[in-house]
Design a protein around this motif. Structure first.
Motif, mmCIF file in Angstrom:
data_model
loop_
_atom_site.group_PDB
_atom_site.id
_atom_site.type_symbol
_atom_site.label_atom_id
_atom_site.label_comp_id
_atom_site.label_asym_id
_atom_site.label_seq_id
_atom_site.Cartn_x
_atom_site.Cartn_y
_atom_site.Cartn_z
ATOM 1 N N PHE A 141 0.829 -1.207 0.000
ATOM 2 C CA PHE A 141 0.000 0.000 0.000
ATOM 3 C C PHE A 141 0.866 1.261 0.000
ATOM 4 C CE2 PHE A 141 -3.208 -3.012 1.655
ATOM 5 C CZ PHE A 141 -4.195 -2.770 0.706
ATOM 6 N N ALA A 142 2.029 1.188 0.647
ATOM 7 C CA ALA A 142 2.938 2.336 0.604
ATOM 8 C C ALA A 142 3.431 2.581 -0.820
ATOM 9 C CB ALA A 142 4.115 2.110 1.549
ATOM 10 N N GLN A 143 3.762 1.501 -1.529
ATOM 11 C CA GLN A 143 4.206 1.644 -2.910
ATOM 12 C C GLN A 143 3.064 2.067 -3.823
ATOM 13 O OE1 GLN A 143 7.283 1.541 -4.184
ATOM 14 N NE2 GLN A 143 8.033 1.333 -2.087
ATOM 15 N N LEU A 144 1.861 1.584 -3.547
ATOM 16 C CA LEU A 144 0.699 1.985 -4.343
ATOM 17 C C LEU A 144 0.469 3.488 -4.228
ATOM 18 C CD1 LEU A 144 -1.495 0.678 -6.135
ATOM 19 C CD2 LEU A 144 -2.944 0.569 -4.103
ATOM 20 N N MET A 145 0.632 4.019 -3.040
ATOM 21 C CA MET A 145 0.493 5.460 -2.843
ATOM 22 C C MET A 145 1.622 6.208 -3.556
ATOM 23 S SD MET A 145 -1.219 7.920 -1.365
ATOM 24 C CE MET A 145 -2.207 7.080 -0.122
ATOM 25 N N GLU A 146 2.841 5.711 -3.425
ATOM 26 C CA GLU A 146 3.990 6.378 -4.040
ATOM 27 C C GLU A 146 3.916 6.348 -5.562
ATOM 28 O OE1 GLU A 146 7.458 8.458 -4.449
ATOM 29 O OE2 GLU A 146 6.428 8.037 -2.558
ATOM 30 N N ILE A 147 3.564 5.197 -6.115
ATOM 31 C CA ILE A 147 3.549 5.053 -7.568
ATOM 32 C C ILE A 147 2.308 5.673 -8.183
ATOM 33 C CG2 ILE A 147 3.429 3.348 -9.443
ATOM 34 C CD1 ILE A 147 5.080 1.486 -7.565
ATOM 35 N N GLY A 148 1.154 5.438 -7.554
ATOM 36 C CA GLY A 148 -0.095 5.883 -8.146
ATOM 37 C C GLY A 148 -0.476 7.305 -7.796
ATOM 38 N N TRP A 149 -0.711 7.535 -6.521
ATOM 39 C CA TRP A 149 -1.242 8.828 -6.094
ATOM 40 C C TRP A 149 -0.290 9.974 -6.397
ATOM 41 C CZ3 TRP A 149 -5.703 10.902 -4.961
ATOM 42 C CH2 TRP A 149 -5.753 12.102 -4.249
ATOM 43 N N TYR A 150 0.988 9.793 -6.084
ATOM 44 C CA TYR A 150 1.939 10.878 -6.270
ATOM 45 C C TYR A 150 2.305 11.104 -7.739
ATOM 46 C CZ TYR A 150 2.485 10.703 -1.205
ATOM 47 O OH TYR A 150 2.253 10.721 0.159
ATOM 48 N N SER A 151 1.960 10.165 -8.612
ATOM 49 C CA SER A 151 2.211 10.355 -10.041
ATOM 50 C C SER A 151 1.045 11.016 -10.762
ATOM 51 C CB SER A 151 2.509 9.007 -10.707
ATOM 52 O OG SER A 151 3.678 8.416 -10.187
ATOM 53 N N LEU A 152 -0.106 11.114 -10.093
ATOM 54 C CA LEU A 152 -1.299 11.650 -10.757
ATOM 55 C C LEU A 152 -1.131 13.090 -11.262
ATOM 56 C CD1 LEU A 152 -4.373 10.234 -8.815
ATOM 57 C CD2 LEU A 152 -3.694 9.801 -11.178
ATOM 58 N N PRO A 153 -0.503 13.992 -10.504
ATOM 59 C CA PRO A 153 -0.388 15.372 -11.032
ATOM 60 C C PRO A 153 0.325 15.451 -12.371
ATOM 61 C CG PRO A 153 0.076 15.329 -8.687
ATOM 62 C CD PRO A 153 -0.022 13.906 -9.104
ATOM 63 N N VAL A 154 1.471 14.796 -12.490
ATOM 64 C CA VAL A 154 2.214 14.878 -13.753
ATOM 65 C C VAL A 154 1.479 14.138 -14.860
ATOM 66 C CG1 VAL A 154 3.664 12.849 -13.259
ATOM 67 C CG2 VAL A 154 4.496 14.609 -14.808
ATOM 68 N N VAL A 155 0.830 13.023 -14.538
ATOM 69 C CA VAL A 155 0.055 12.297 -15.541
ATOM 70 C C VAL A 155 -1.144 13.133 -15.994
ATOM 71 C CG1 VAL A 155 -1.430 10.277 -15.910
ATOM 72 C CG2 VAL A 155 0.798 10.008 -14.802
ATOM 73 N N GLY A 156 -1.829 13.765 -15.052
ATOM 74 C CA GLY A 156 -2.993 14.578 -15.406
ATOM 75 C C GLY A 156 -2.625 15.774 -16.265
ATOM 76 N N LEU A 157 -1.558 16.464 -15.910
ATOM 77 C CA LEU A 157 -1.132 17.613 -16.711
ATOM 78 C C LEU A 157 -0.717 17.186 -18.113
ATOM 79 C CD1 LEU A 157 0.922 19.652 -14.078
ATOM 80 C CD2 LEU A 157 -1.278 20.281 -15.098
ATOM 81 N N PRO B 38 6.212 -5.993 -3.713
ATOM 82 C CA PRO B 38 5.256 -4.888 -3.508
ATOM 83 C C PRO B 38 5.306 -3.844 -4.619
ATOM 84 C CG PRO B 38 6.386 -5.396 -1.463
ATOM 85 C CD PRO B 38 7.095 -6.151 -2.547
ATOM 86 N N ARG B 39 6.491 -3.559 -5.130
ATOM 87 C CA ARG B 39 6.614 -2.599 -6.223
ATOM 88 C C ARG B 39 5.987 -3.143 -7.503
ATOM 89 N NH1 ARG B 39 10.802 -1.590 -2.783
ATOM 90 N NH2 ARG B 39 11.584 0.557 -2.678
ATOM 91 N N LEU B 40 6.189 -4.424 -7.758
ATOM 92 C CA LEU B 40 5.621 -5.027 -8.951
ATOM 93 C C LEU B 40 4.094 -5.003 -8.913
ATOM 94 C CD1 LEU B 40 6.031 -6.639 -11.585
ATOM 95 C CD2 LEU B 40 6.008 -8.715 -10.194
ATOM 96 N N PHE B 41 3.509 -5.462 -7.815
ATOM 97 C CA PHE B 41 2.051 -5.475 -7.701
ATOM 98 C C PHE B 41 1.483 -4.061 -7.773
ATOM 99 C CE2 PHE B 41 2.458 -9.649 -5.234
ATOM 100 C CZ PHE B 41 2.177 -10.395 -6.373
ATOM 101 N N ALA B 42 2.150 -3.119 -7.109
ATOM 102 C CA ALA B 42 1.658 -1.744 -7.106
ATOM 103 C C ALA B 42 1.678 -1.140 -8.509
ATOM 104 C CB ALA B 42 2.490 -0.891 -6.144
ATOM 105 N N CYS B 43 2.736 -1.406 -9.278
ATOM 106 C CA CYS B 43 2.823 -0.873 -10.634
ATOM 107 C C CYS B 43 1.749 -1.473 -11.536
ATOM 108 C CB CYS B 43 4.208 -1.166 -11.217
ATOM 109 S SG CYS B 43 5.406 0.170 -11.013
ATOM 110 N N VAL B 44 1.581 -2.786 -11.453
ATOM 111 C CA VAL B 44 0.624 -3.456 -12.334
ATOM 112 C C VAL B 44 -0.806 -3.018 -12.020
ATOM 113 C CG1 VAL B 44 -0.342 -5.710 -12.961
ATOM 114 C CG2 VAL B 44 2.135 -5.420 -12.751
ATOM 115 N N ILE B 45 -1.086 -2.693 -10.771
ATOM 116 C CA ILE B 45 -2.433 -2.253 -10.392
ATOM 117 C C ILE B 45 -2.623 -0.754 -10.628
ATOM 118 C CG2 ILE B 45 -3.991 -1.943 -8.420
ATOM 119 C CD1 ILE B 45 -2.912 -4.595 -7.330
ATOM 120 N N ALA B 46 -1.599 0.035 -10.319
ATOM 121 C CA ALA B 46 -1.739 1.494 -10.402
ATOM 122 C C ALA B 46 -1.790 1.997 -11.836
ATOM 123 C CB ALA B 46 -0.595 2.176 -9.648
#
Length: 265
Positions: A52-68, A153-161
Motif C-alpha cells: 500500500f505504501a508503494q501503491l500510494m507512491e507510484i499511483g497517487w503521487y504520479s497523478l499530477p504529472v500524468v494529469g497535466l 510490492p513494487r511489482l504489484f503496485a505498478c501493475v495495479i496502479a
C-alpha cells in the motif's frame, strides 16, 4: 605454430561475438530476474503494508504529472486535428480522432513514459543505494527475502496502479480536447459529447488497460533489476538510474507496437 598473424582476426571476431552475445545475455538475465520475481511474489510471506505504501507512491503521487500531460496532450491533439481537418473539410472528425488517439495510443503510452521517468528511476536509485551500502546483504543476513520484501510490492503496485492512472489520463485527455474544441474552436458541447460517446468502444478501453498493465510490469522489473544489480558506488547508482529509465522507455514503446499490431493488425 605461430598464431601472431591471426590475432587481429581473432580479436575482431571476439569483438563481434561480444556485441552479439551481450544483448542476448542481458535479455536472459532480465528474464530470469522477472521469472524469479513472479515466483517469489506469488508465495508467502506477503507484506501488505509495503504494497500500500508503494501503491500510494507510484499511483497517487504520479497523478499530477500524468494529469497535466494528459490534458495538454488532449488539447493539442484537438487543435492539430482541427487545423489539419479544416484543409479537407473534415474538422468534424475532431471528437472521434481525439477519443481514438487518447484511448488507444496516447493515453497509455504517455502515462507509461511519465510514470517510468518518475518511478523506474526512483526504484533503481533506492535499490541501488541499498546495494552499494550493503543493506540488501543485511536483509539476506536477517533471512528476509529481498524479492518478496522489496520487489514484489513494487511489482504489484505498478501493475495495479498503471491501469487506474491510464483510465484517469484518458478521461482527462478527452476532457482537454473537449474544452479546447468547445471554448476555442466553437464546437457544440452536446454534439461533441455525443460524438465522443458514439466512437468510444469498450474494446479500445480494454486494450488500453492491457497495455497499462504490461507497461506497469516493465517499469517495475526494469527499475528493480537495474537497482538490484548496481555496483560501483555513487557512479553505479547514477548509471543504474539512467539504464532503468532508458530501458523502460524502449520496452514500453516496443511492447506498445507489438500489442497494437496483434490487437488491431
Amino acid at each position: 605454430m605461430n598464431d601472431g598473424p591471426l590475432s587481429p582476426l581473432v580479436r575482431a571476431f571476439a569483438a563481434i561475438g561480444r556485441l552479439v552475445i551481450g544483448p542476448f545475455s542481458m535479455i536472459g538475465r532480465v528474464t530470469l530476474f522477472a521469472f524469479t520475481t513472479l515466483i517469489r511474489a506469488l508465495t508467502p510471506p506477503y507484506y501488505p503494508a509495503r504494497f500500500f505504501a508503494q501503491l500510494m507512491e507510484i499511483g497517487w503521487y504520479s497523478l499530477p504529472v500524468v494529469g497535466l500531460t494528459a490534458i495538454f496532450t488532449g488539447s493539442a491533439l484537438a487543435q492539430q486535428i482541427y487545423t489539419g481537418g479544416s484543409r479537407f473539410d473534415a474538422s468534424s472528425t475532431v471528437p472521434a480522432i481525439v477519443v481514438f488517439g487518447m484511448v488507444r495510443e496516447l493515453g497509455p503510452v504517455l502515462c507509461g513514459l511519465m510514470v517510468a521517468g518518475r518511478v523506474a528511476s526512483a526504484m533503481a536509485a533506492e535499490l541501488g543505494t541499498m546495494r552499494v551500502t550493503e543493506q540488501l546483504d543485511a536483509l539476506t543476513t536477517l533471512r528476509t527475502d529481498a524479492f518478496r520484501y522489496l520487489i514484489a510490492p513494487r511489482l504489484f503496485a505498478c501493475v495495479i496502479a498503471l491501469p487506474i492512472m491510464v483510465l484517469i489520463a484518458n478521461t482527462i485527455g478527452i476532457m482537454g480536447g473537449y474544452l479546447l474544441a468547445v471554448y476555442k474552436l466553437g464546437f457544440n458541447p452536446a454534439s461533441y459529447l455525443m460524438s465522443t460517446r458514439k466512437y468510444l468502444q469498450m474494446d479500445d478501453v480494454q486494450m488500453a488497460l492491457v497495455k497499462a498493465a504490461v507497461f506497469g510490469f516493465i517499469i517495475a522489473i526494469m527499475g528493480c533489476y537495474n537497482g538490484f544489480r548496481t555496483a560501483g558506488g555513487a557512479a553505479g547508482v547514477g548509471k543504474a538510474t539512467t539504464d532503468a529509465v532508458v530501458s523502460s522507455f524502449m520496452l514500453i514503446l516496443f511492447s506498445d507496437l507489438i500489442i497494437t499490431i496483434v490487437a488491431f493488425g
